[in-house]
Design a protein around this motif. Structure first.
Motif, PDB file in Angstrom:
ATOM      1  N   ILE A 174      11.447   2.852  -8.209  1.00 13.97           N
ATOM      2  CA  ILE A 174      12.277   2.173  -7.209  1.00 13.97           C
ATOM      3  C   ILE A 174      13.185   1.164  -7.898  1.00 13.97           C
ATOM      4  N   ARG A 175      12.615   0.403  -8.832  1.00 19.07           N
ATOM      5  CA  ARG A 175      13.391  -0.606  -9.517  1.00 19.07           C
ATOM      6  C   ARG A 175      14.580   0.034 -10.247  1.00 19.07           C
ATOM      7  N   ALA A 176      14.353   1.196 -10.862  1.00 17.34           N
ATOM      8  CA  ALA A 176      15.443   1.854 -11.580  1.00 17.34           C
ATOM      9  C   ALA A 176      16.446   2.475 -10.607  1.00 17.34           C
ATOM     10  N   ALA A 177      15.940   3.130  -9.553  1.00 14.42           N
ATOM     11  CA  ALA A 177      16.829   3.888  -8.663  1.00 14.42           C
ATOM     12  C   ALA A 177      17.713   2.983  -7.821  1.00 14.42           C
ATOM     13  N   ARG A 178      17.207   1.806  -7.438  1.00  7.41           N
ATOM     14  CA  ARG A 178      18.022   0.975  -6.549  1.00  7.41           C
ATOM     15  C   ARG A 178      19.201   0.337  -7.270  1.00  7.41           C
ATOM     16  N   ARG A 179      19.198   0.383  -8.611  1.00  6.43           N
ATOM     17  CA  ARG A 179      20.379  -0.073  -9.341  1.00  6.43           C
ATOM     18  C   ARG A 179      21.534   0.908  -9.151  1.00  6.43           C
ATOM     19  N   GLN A 180      21.199   2.164  -8.861  1.00  3.69           N
ATOM     20  CA  GLN A 180      22.219   3.208  -8.712  1.00  3.69           C
ATOM     21  C   GLN A 180      22.793   3.262  -7.299  1.00  3.69           C
ATOM     22  N   GLY A 181      22.082   2.693  -6.339  1.00  2.92           N
ATOM     23  CA  GLY A 181      22.583   2.755  -4.974  1.00  2.92           C
ATOM     24  C   GLY A 181      21.478   2.412  -4.004  1.00  2.92           C
ATOM     25  N   ARG A 182      21.845   2.217  -2.740  1.00  5.00           N
ATOM     26  CA  ARG A 182      20.844   1.825  -1.752  1.00  5.00           C
ATOM     27  C   ARG A 182      19.857   2.949  -1.494  1.00  5.00           C
ATOM     28  N   LEU A 183      18.604   2.583  -1.286  1.00  5.66           N
ATOM     29  CA  LEU A 183      17.578   3.590  -1.037  1.00  5.66           C
ATOM     30  C   LEU A 183      17.345   3.743   0.456  1.00  5.66           C
ATOM     31  N   ASP A 184      17.091   4.997   0.887  1.00  5.23           N
ATOM     32  CA  ASP A 184      16.638   5.206   2.254  1.00  5.23           C
ATOM     33  C   ASP A 184      15.239   5.836   2.220  1.00  5.23           C
ATOM     34  N   PHE A 185      14.657   6.093   3.389  1.00  3.53           N
ATOM     35  CA  PHE A 185      13.274   6.575   3.429  1.00  3.53           C
ATOM     36  C   PHE A 185      13.114   7.925   2.748  1.00  3.53           C
ATOM     37  N   ASP A 186      14.147   8.790   2.901  1.00  2.00           N
ATOM     38  CA  ASP A 186      14.077  10.096   2.277  1.00  2.00           C
ATOM     39  C   ASP A 186      14.031   9.951   0.754  1.00  2.00           C
ATOM     40  N   GLY A 187      14.855   9.038   0.245  1.00  2.00           N
ATOM     41  CA  GLY A 187      14.869   8.774  -1.196  1.00  2.00           C
ATOM     42  C   GLY A 187      13.514   8.260  -1.678  1.00  2.00           C
ATOM     43  N   LEU A 188      12.885   7.385  -0.904  1.00  2.00           N
ATOM     44  CA  LEU A 188      11.583   6.832  -1.284  1.00  2.00           C
ATOM     45  C   LEU A 188      10.543   7.923  -1.457  1.00  2.00           C
ATOM     46  N   LYS A 189      10.608   8.898  -0.548  1.00  2.24           N
ATOM     47  CA  LYS A 189       9.661  10.002  -0.618  1.00  2.24           C
ATOM     48  C   LYS A 189       9.817  10.730  -1.946  1.00  2.24           C
ATOM     49  N   LYS A 190      11.073  10.950  -2.333  1.00  2.00           N
ATOM     50  CA  LYS A 190      11.326  11.654  -3.596  1.00  2.00           C
ATOM     51  C   LYS A 190      10.843  10.837  -4.796  1.00  2.00           C
ATOM     52  N   LEU A 191      10.776   9.526  -4.638  1.00  2.00           N
ATOM     53  CA  LEU A 191      10.316   8.698  -5.748  1.00  2.00           C
ATOM     54  C   LEU A 191       8.796   8.591  -5.795  1.00  2.00           C
ATOM     55  N   GLY A 192       8.132   9.278  -4.855  1.00  2.00           N
ATOM     56  CA  GLY A 192       6.677   9.328  -4.926  1.00  2.00           C
ATOM     57  C   GLY A 192       5.956   8.297  -4.084  1.00  2.00           C
ATOM     58  N   VAL A 193       6.679   7.622  -3.187  1.00  6.22           N
ATOM     59  CA  VAL A 193       6.031   6.644  -2.320  1.00  6.22           C
ATOM     60  C   VAL A 193       5.258   7.370  -1.214  1.00  6.22           C
ATOM     61  N   VAL A 194       4.032   6.933  -0.952  1.00  7.06           N
ATOM     62  CA  VAL A 194       3.243   7.528   0.119  1.00  7.06           C
ATOM     63  C   VAL A 194       3.605   6.816   1.425  1.00  7.06           C
ATOM     64  N   LEU A 195       4.569   7.394   2.142  1.00  4.70           N
ATOM     65  CA  LEU A 195       5.088   6.704   3.333  1.00  4.70           C
ATOM     66  C   LEU A 195       4.047   6.552   4.426  1.00  4.70           C
ATOM     67  N   LYS A 196       3.109   7.495   4.462  1.00  4.76           N
ATOM     68  CA  LYS A 196       2.063   7.440   5.469  1.00  4.76           C
ATOM     69  C   LYS A 196       1.433   6.051   5.515  1.00  4.76           C
ATOM     70  N   ARG A 197       1.277   5.423   4.349  1.00  2.58           N
ATOM     71  CA  ARG A 197       0.746   4.067   4.314  1.00  2.58           C
ATOM     72  C   ARG A 197       1.856   3.011   4.222  1.00  2.58           C
ATOM     73  N   ALA A 198       2.845   3.302   3.363  1.00  2.00           N
ATOM     74  CA  ALA A 198       3.840   2.270   3.063  1.00  2.00           C
ATOM     75  C   ALA A 198       4.678   1.885   4.279  1.00  2.00           C
ATOM     76  N   ARG A 199       4.865   2.827   5.222  1.00  2.00           N
ATOM     77  CA  ARG A 199       5.817   2.570   6.314  1.00  2.00           C
ATOM     78  C   ARG A 199       5.462   1.334   7.156  1.00  2.00           C
ATOM     79  N   PRO A 222       0.844  -1.189   0.000  1.00  2.00           N
ATOM     80  CA  PRO A 222       0.000   0.000   0.000  1.00  2.00           C
ATOM     81  C   PRO A 222       0.885   1.246   0.000  1.00  2.00           C
ATOM     82  N   GLY A 223       0.541   2.231  -0.817  1.00  2.00           N
ATOM     83  CA  GLY A 223       1.353   3.443  -0.867  1.00  2.00           C
ATOM     84  C   GLY A 223       2.400   3.422  -1.966  1.00  2.00           C
ATOM     85  N   ILE A 224       2.583   2.267  -2.621  1.00  2.00           N
ATOM     86  CA  ILE A 224       3.474   2.205  -3.776  1.00  2.00           C
ATOM     87  C   ILE A 224       2.629   1.902  -5.006  1.00  2.00           C
ATOM     88  N   GLY A 225       2.612   2.840  -5.949  1.00  2.00           N
ATOM     89  CA  GLY A 225       1.841   2.641  -7.177  1.00  2.00           C
ATOM     90  C   GLY A 225       2.729   2.088  -8.271  1.00  2.00           C
TER      91      GLY A 225
END
Ligand code: SF4
Lengths: 432, 255
Positions: free
Chosen positions: A348-373, A338-341
Motif C-alpha cells: 500500500i505504501r508503495a502503490a499510493r505514491r503512484q495514485g489514489r487507491l480504491d477498494f478494488d486496488g486494495l484487494k489486488k494488493l492482498g488486503v483481506v477486505l472481509k476484515r479490513a472494511r 485487521p486484514g492488513i499484514g
C-alpha cells in the motif's frame, strides 16, 4: 542396536521440541565443503502434524540422569535407552543433506551422567561433522544447563544457533516440576550466549577471520498448559526474553500429557492448541507489528479471546483509532488494521505514491477486505456493511465463528495461521 | 492502445522467438488475436502468420526493454516468459506496450489489469521455485545425484544456482519432466554447468546403500510427527499434494 532402531528412539525422544527453524544466518557456500545457510531458512517437508521439518532433529542420547516430571526421558521412566556415536550422527546428517531431505542438524540431548560429560559428547560429534566431514550447512545445538561455561562456549563455535529451554513460564513451576533445574541454572547460559554473541560481533568488526559464535542467534521454548500461569504472564515473559536476552525466537509448546503425575494435568487432557496458536499470533505482533505485551493483554483481559485473534481483539477495543484513511495513514497505523499484514502494508505504501487507491486496488494488493472494511476508509468512502458505532457488532462480524461457521476444534484453527513455517518466508505474509 | 488484427502469430516457442513476435507486432502497429508456439494444435478460425526467430532482432528488442522501460521491467518479461500464465505471450506484449507508454513507472502500476496478471504469474513462479528448493529430492546414482521434477512453471533456471553453490562438492542432474529440460553440474577444476533438452531421462536402479538412506528418512519422517497433533489439512496447506509424488517420504512400496 542397529542404526534404524537408534534413529527411531532418538527421534521419538526429540520430537516434542518445537523449534525446527533453520533461519537467521546467510553463510555463502565454500568450495570443497557441503552446504550453505540462507537467512530466511528452508523447510524440507511437513510431518503429518503439519509442522515443518527443516533439520534432522534428534537427541545425542536419551539416557538421562535427571527426573523432570513432564518428560518422557526422565530417569524413572521405563524405556529403551541409547546414544549415537559421532560417526553415526555425521553419516546421517551428510547423507540426508545431500539428498535435500534436510537443511542441517538440530542436536539436543538428555543429561548423560552429568552436564559436562553430555556437553563433551556433543562437542566430539559437532567437531567431527564440521572438520572431518566438511559440513557447511545449518547446526542448531541445545546448551545443557549446568555445564561449565568453557564447554558452552566451545559448542557455540560450531553452531549457527543455540538455545536453552526455559521449560516452564515461571520459577515456581520449575521448582515443582523440574526439581533438578532452576531459573538461575537456565538463565546463566542464556546470558552467557547473549554476551558471547555481542563480544563476537565486536571481534568480527576488528578482524574478519574471527571464528563466528552462534551467528544465527539464540532461541528458547516453554511448555504451555502444564502449569497455572495466565496468558498475560507468559506474554510479558516473552517480551522480556526478547528485550533482555535479545533472543531471535521464543517458541511455545502446548503440553501433551505423557506422564501421570499429581502435579500435572490429567492424561486425557487435550493439548491447549488454540492457546498456543494465540500465543504465536501475539508473538508476531510483538516482533513485526510494533505492539507491546501490555497493549495485547492487561489486568482486565489477562487471557486471550478464543474467538478473536489478538490483533482484531485490540482493534475492536480501540475503535477510537478507526477508521483510518488508507491513502494517508502512517505505515505504523496500517499495520494495526485487521486484514492488513506486513506485506500488504508495504505494498500500500508503495502503490499510493503512484495514485489514489480504491477498494478494488486494495484487494489486488492482498488486503483481506472481509476484515479490513470495518476499520478503513478509502478516498473518504467506507465499505462497511454495518453501522460503525457499536464495537460488539463488529467483533461479532469478524470473529472466527462469524467467518463461515468454522468448527472450533483447535487443530482446524491452526490451519488459519501457520506459526511453524520458516521465519520471514510465509510468516511475514500472515494476515492478522 | 493498438487495435487487434485477426491474425494469430505462431513462433518456435523460444524466448528469442517471442521477442521477435514483439518486434512483429510493432511493425504491424496492431496486436494479434493470439500468439502460439508451433507445437500447439492449430486453431483455424484466424489467419496464421509464422514469425521467424532472428537472434539479432531478439537482442535488439531485449536491449530496448532495458533502455526504454527499465531493467526491472525487462526482468519481469524474461521471468514472465517462464510462467504458465494463460495467454502469456499476449499478456506480456500488452505489458510491454504499456511500458513503452509509461516508461519505468509501469512496474509500479500494480492495480492495472495486465501488470496485475503478470505480477500474479510471477508470484506463482517464485512460489513454485521456492517449493522446489524445499521439496526436491535427490537420489545417489553412484557418482552423481539425480532429481526429477514436474512443475507447472519452468522453475529450473531459477533454482539451479542454489544447488550449484550448496552442492559444489557433488555431481548432479535435475530433470524437468513437464517441460523436457534438464540441468547438469559437474565438479572439477572448471565445473561444468549446462542446460539440456530431452524427452526423458533414464536412471539406474537404486543401490542397497541408497535404499537404506531412503528408508532411514522415511522412518525419521514417520517418527517426528506428534500423534496428538495430527493435522492433515495444515500439512496439505504447507506442502501442496501435487509435489508429493516426487518426494521420497511418500514413495513407498505398496505392501
Ligand atoms: S533433563 Fe531433559 S531429558 Fe532429562 S528428564 Fe529433564 S527434560 Fe527430560
Amino acid at each position: 542396536m542397529d542404526i534404524f532402531e537408534k534413529l527411531e528412539i532418538l527421534t521419538d525422544a526429540a520430537k516434542y521440541d518445537v523449534a525446527c527453524t533453520s533461519s537467521g544466518v546467510d553463510r555463502p557456500a565454500q568450495k570443497g565443503k557441503l552446504g550453505n545457510a540462507v537467512k530466511a531458512g528452508i523447510c524440507h517437508s511437513f510431518a503429518a502434524d503439519g509442522r515443518c521439518i527443516s533439520l534432522l532433529k534428534v537427541l545425542m542420547s536419551n539416557d538421562c540422569a535427571f527426573d523432570c516430571t513432564y518428560c518422557v526421558n526422565r530417569r524413572s521412566q521405563d524405556c529403551r535407552r541409547t546414544t549415537f556415536t559421532p560417526q553415526e550422527l555425521c553419516r546421517l546428517t551428510m547423507e540426508f543433506y545431500r539428498r535435500n531431505y534436510i537443511e542441517g542438524l538440530f542436536l539436543s540431548s538428555a543429561v548423560v551422567k552429568n552436564p559436562d560429560y553430555t556437553c563433551e559428547l556433543m562437542l566430539t560429534a559437532l567437531k567431527a561433522l564440521r572438520e572431518d566431514y566438511g559440513f557447511w550447512g545449518y547446526v542448531h545445538v541445545k546448551a545443557i544447563p549446568g555445564a561449565s561455561p568453557r564447554l558452552t562456549e566451545k559448542l557455540g563455535l560450531y553452531a549457527d544457533r543455540m538455545s536453552v529451554n526455559i521449560e516452564l513460564p515461571s520459577g515456581q513451576s520449575l521448582k515443582t516440576l523440574a526439581p533438578q533445574k532452576s531459573k538461575e541454572k537456565i538463565l546463566a547460559p542464556m546470558g552467557q550466549i547473549r554476551d558471547g554473541i555481542a563480544q563476537n560481533s565486536k571481534e568480527i568488526v576488528r578482524y574478519k577471520a574471527a571464528p563466528r559464535f552462534v551467528p544465527a542467534g539464540q532461541s528458547t521454548q516453554m511448555i504451555i498448559g502444564a502449569s497455572p500461569e495466565t496468558d498475560r504472564q507468559i506474554l510479558a515473559l516473552t517480551e522480556g526474553l526478547y528485550k533482555i536476552y535479545r533472543l531471535k525466537r521464543v517458541f511455545f509448546s502446548a503440553y501433551m500429557p505423557v506422564v501421570a503425575d499429581r502435579a500435572l494435568p490429567a492424561l486425557n487432557t487435550p493439548p491447549p492448541l488454540l492457546r498456543e496458536h494465540r500465543l504465536y499470533q501475539a508473538d508476531w505482533l510483538l516482533r513485526f507489528y510494533g505492539f507491546s505485551a501490555g497493549e495485547i493483554l492487561d489486568d482486565e483481559n489477562p487471557d486471550f479471546n478464543p474467538l478473536l485473534d489478538p490483533k482484531c481483539n485490540w482493534a475492536v477495543r480501540h475503535m477510537e483509532h478507526f477508521p483510518v484513511e488508507v491513502n494517508t495513514a502512517p505505515y505504523e497505523m496500517l499495520l494495526r488494521v485487521p486484514g492488513i499484514g506486513v506485506k500488504s502494508a508495504m505494498r500500500i505504501r508503495a502503490a499510493r505514491r503512484q495514485g489514489r487507491l480504491d477498494f478494488d486496488g486494495l484487494k489486488k494488493l492482498g488486503v483481506v477486505l472481509k476484515r479490513a472494511r470495518y476499520f478503513i476508509v478509502c478516498g473518504g468512502k467506507s465499505a462497511s456493511p454495518l453501522p460503525m458505532d457499536n464495537p460488539a457488532v463488529i467483533a461479532g462480524a469478524i470473529s472466527e465463528r462469524g467467518l463461515g461457521q468454522q468448527k472450533m476444534e483447535p487443530p482446524e484453527q491452526l490451519s488459519l495461521f501457520s506459526p511453524t513455517r520458516e521465519d520471514g518466508v510465509k510468516c511475514l505474509t500472515g494476515q492478522i | 492502445m493498438l487495435d487487434r488484427t485477426n491474425l494469430v502469430y505462431r513462433y518456435d516457442g523460444s524466448y528469442q522467438g517471442f521477442l521477435c513476435c514483439v518486434a512483429e507486432c510493432f511493425a504491424d502497429k496492431r496486436l494479434p488475436q493470439g500468439v502460439q508456439p508451433l507445437d500447439e494444435p492449430q486453431a483455424t478460425l484466424f489467419s496464421i502468420k509464422v514469425v521467424e526467430t532472428r537472434p539479432e532482432l531478439a537482442r535488439r528488442v531485449e536491449k530496448s526493454l532495458v533502455q526504454r522501460i527499465s531493467p526491472e521491467a525487462h526482468r519481469m518479461v524474461r521471468d514472465g516468459f517462464l510462467t504458465c500464465m494463460e495467454d502469456k505471450e499476449l499478456r506480456l506484449i500488452r505489458f510491454i506496450l504499456l511500458g513503452y507508454q509509461h516508461g519505468a513507472k509501469v512496474t509500479g502500476m500494480t492495480v492495472n489489469d495486465d501488470v496485475h496478471a503478470v505480477n500474479k504469474a510471477l508470484l506463482y513462479l517464485k512460489n513454485e521455485a521456492h517449493y522446489h528448493v524445499e521439496f526436491i529430492r535427490f537420489a545417489d546414482c553412484g557418482g552423481f545425484l539425480a532429481a526429477m521434477i514436474t512443475p507447472n512453471n519452468m522453475v529450473l533456471p531459477l533454482i539451479v544456482g542454489h544447488f550449484c553453490e550448496r552442492f559444489n562438492t557433488e555431481n548432479f542432474v535435475i530433470f524437468d519432466k513437464s517441460h523436457g529440460m534438464g540441468f547438469v553440474y559437474q565438479t572439477g577444476e572448471r565445473p561444468c554447468r549446462e542446460f539440456f533438452y530431452a524427452d526423458s531421462l533414464e536412471l539406474p536402479e537404486p543401490s542397497e546403500e541408497e535404499e537404506k538412506f531412503r528408508n532411514l528418512w522415511r522412518l525419521f519422517y514417520d517418527t517426528i510427527a506428534v500423534e496428538g497433533r495430527i493435522n492433515h489439512k495444515l500439512r496439505r496447506g504447507n506442502m501442496p499434494m501435487r509435489y508429493w509424488p516426487n518426494m521420497t517420504e511418500f514413495q513407498r512400496d505398496p505392501d
